[in-house]
Design an enzyme around this catalytic site. Sequence first.
Site, short mmCIF file in Angstrom:
data_model
loop_
_atom_site.label_atom_id
_atom_site.label_comp_id
_atom_site.label_asym_id
_atom_site.label_seq_id
_atom_site.Cartn_x
_atom_site.Cartn_y
_atom_site.Cartn_z
N CYS A 86 -3.77 3.64 10.22
CA CYS A 86 -4.02 4.22 8.50
C CYS A 86 -5.55 4.44 8.09
CB CYS A 86 -3.53 3.35 7.47
SG CYS A 86 -4.61 1.49 7.36
N ASN B 237 0.24 -5.64 4.26
CA ASN B 237 0.68 -4.65 3.24
C ASN B 237 1.52 -3.42 3.75
OD1 ASN B 237 -1.50 -3.79 3.91
ND2 ASN B 237 -2.90 -4.20 1.50
N HIS C 274 0.42 -0.98 0.45
CA HIS C 274 0.34 0.39 -0.31
C HIS C 274 1.33 0.97 -0.09
CE1 HIS C 274 -3.66 2.05 0.51
NE2 HIS C 274 -4.42 2.33 1.56
#
EC number: 2.1.3.3
Length: 354
Positions: A303, A199, A168
Amino acid sequence: MLSNLRILLNKAALRKAHTSMVRNFRYGKPVQSQVQLKGRDLLTLKNFTGEEIQYMLWLSADLKFRIKQKGEYLPLLQGKSLGMIFEKRSTRTRLSTETGFALLGGHPSFLTTQDIHLGVNESLTDTARVLSSMTDAVLARVYKQSDLDILAKEATIPIVNGLSDLYHPIQILADYLTLQEHYGSLKGLTLSWIGDGNNILHSIMMSAAKFGMHLQAATPKGYEPDPNIVKLAEQYAKENGTRLSMTNDPLEAARGGNVLITDTWISMGQEDEKKKRLQAFQGYQVTMKTAKVAASDWTFLHCLPRKPEEVDDEVFYSPRSLVFPEAENRKWTIMAVMVSLLTDYSPVLQKPKF
């Protein structure tokens, strides 16, 4: 009659002013850089040098300063179109990309699985060729990194990874911009990852050492990062003189860390594993107990979206949390990615310290 004439003259003046603004948006003396990213794909930060990643962050800071702080109009992507393919739902990736691309004068087109099924109704090769003829770039949020690799191989336009099972990268750019703004520099920081070997962690591992940052990662047994990515990260750490440590102990990873980072324990497509994962991640919640062993200047990143079992409210909503400034920076960093891949624009802002 005079009134009608005034209206016509005013309209003509407005058209002239708008044309002038569009033609002369790039005022100010650009700072020269040897980095040239135009036409590249952004599939993983593994493919970029530290200098190239710094350039994208520099460009992010430049656009944020000129547009947000100075109120400038910069139609750098005027006449450009972006295809957005989303196999997975999203809030921040979609909104930051759509609004950012439009703010720069471009036209984003959003496609879900209701509109396009990669490799199902049409081969990936054919899809890549069609998109190449109709858009200037593609941002794809997919389940498999291999799909991105095929798109990039067959397309004649830049392909950007909006998220895959392995990486990502655009999320990490926003993280790094946020940390640079807060600490003034990235070099020497210790990142403490506490969570899944996913990721996000993979993308940190492919880039942190290139900035001189150390990484301490804790994951539950059975949820470690990809061994091939670990091996490459060890090589990067050796080349750049940084530390990389992997453990199954959250407090060990947090000890002395400047930045405590976690993420969702259950990603999209893993819903059937929820019960098993919640049990495996017992003890991995980030709390003030975790922060007590961190560096005195610790901060926190996630995130989003966040669940309380991943980080408690005391940390998540504390003044040390950089979660929401980072969420905003998703917009400025994806704008910088698009500008760097599609134009010859050079930053006007002096390069920040990294």
